[in-house]
Design a protein around this motif. Sequence first.
Motif, PDB file in Angstrom:
ATOM      1  N   PRO A 139      20.024 -24.168   4.618  1.00  0.00           N
ATOM      2  CA  PRO A 139      20.324 -23.313   3.767  1.00  0.00           C
ATOM      3  C   PRO A 139      21.448 -22.260   3.459  1.00  0.00           C
ATOM      4  O   PRO A 139      21.552 -21.608   2.598  1.00  0.00           O
ATOM      5  N   GLU A 140      21.834 -22.051   4.620  1.00  0.00           N
ATOM      6  CA  GLU A 140      23.195 -20.915   4.955  1.00  0.00           C
ATOM      7  C   GLU A 140      24.496 -21.791   4.392  1.00  0.00           C
ATOM      8  O   GLU A 140      25.250 -21.070   3.871  1.00  0.00           O
ATOM      9  N   ARG A 141      24.539 -23.179   4.406  1.00  0.00           N
ATOM     10  CA  ARG A 141      25.603 -23.911   3.940  1.00  0.00           C
ATOM     11  C   ARG A 141      25.021 -25.267   3.662  1.00  0.00           C
ATOM     12  O   ARG A 141      24.833 -26.145   4.435  1.00  0.00           O
ATOM     13  N   SER A 162      27.855 -21.791  -0.299  1.00  0.00           N
ATOM     14  CA  SER A 162      27.193 -20.979   0.617  1.00  0.00           C
ATOM     15  C   SER A 162      25.724 -20.470   0.361  1.00  0.00           C
ATOM     16  O   SER A 162      25.266 -21.026  -0.851  1.00  0.00           O
ATOM     17  N   LYS A 163      24.976 -19.794   1.088  1.00  0.00           N
ATOM     18  CA  LYS A 163      23.723 -19.329   0.630  1.00  0.00           C
ATOM     19  C   LYS A 163      23.735 -18.509  -0.736  1.00  0.00           C
ATOM     20  O   LYS A 163      24.699 -17.833  -0.823  1.00  0.00           O
ATOM     21  N   THR A 183      22.806 -15.764  -3.368  1.00  0.00           N
ATOM     22  CA  THR A 183      22.269 -14.478  -3.575  1.00  0.00           C
ATOM     23  C   THR A 183      22.078 -14.125  -4.978  1.00  0.00           C
ATOM     24  O   THR A 183      22.952 -14.381  -5.693  1.00  0.00           O
ATOM     25  N   ARG A 199      26.471 -17.980  -5.557  1.00  0.00           N
ATOM     26  CA  ARG A 199      26.848 -18.242  -4.427  1.00  0.00           C
ATOM     27  C   ARG A 199      28.266 -18.954  -4.322  1.00  0.00           C
ATOM     28  O   ARG A 199      28.935 -19.439  -5.322  1.00  0.00           O
TER      29      ARG A 199
END
Length: 154
Positions: free
Chosen positions: A34-36, A53-54, A56, A60
């Motif tokens: 999920p972070e990358r 990227s994750k 927001t 992203r």
Amino acid sequence: MGVEIERKFLVSGDGWLQLGEPVLLRQGYLSSHPERVVRVRIEGERALMTIKSKATGISRGEWEYDLPMADAVEFLDRLCEQPIIEKYRRRIPFGGFVWEVDEFLGVNAGLVVAEIELPSEDTVFDKPDWIGADVSDDARYLNSNLIKHPYSAW
């Protein structure tokens, strides 16, 4: 850094079927964390690697690079998490934007979603009559999650 601002919707009815030319996409994930997310995609005669990227909200970071076709095929066949995603994509202009309608195949058959990329999160846009529920905030519909939890298993 590129930024992707995207909304995702379920598709209802079949009014979209005669719009846009379907193009087969094959894509897989070297990383679906999920972070990358690191994705390899073959779309027609073009091969790409995309790093995201994750998210927001609905935004992203996104970076995209051309790949040699032979490398992309090898990544999909030998290195990517399985199963890979296969789908037909139609690009449909409507209301000054291009909607991308994805009709999934294989273990995700039956799932049809539409995405629209926007210049900002608060952009107002018109929806075609075949657009259904907004699933932008539902992680189940992320392609990177459909390899672990396919639509057919829901």
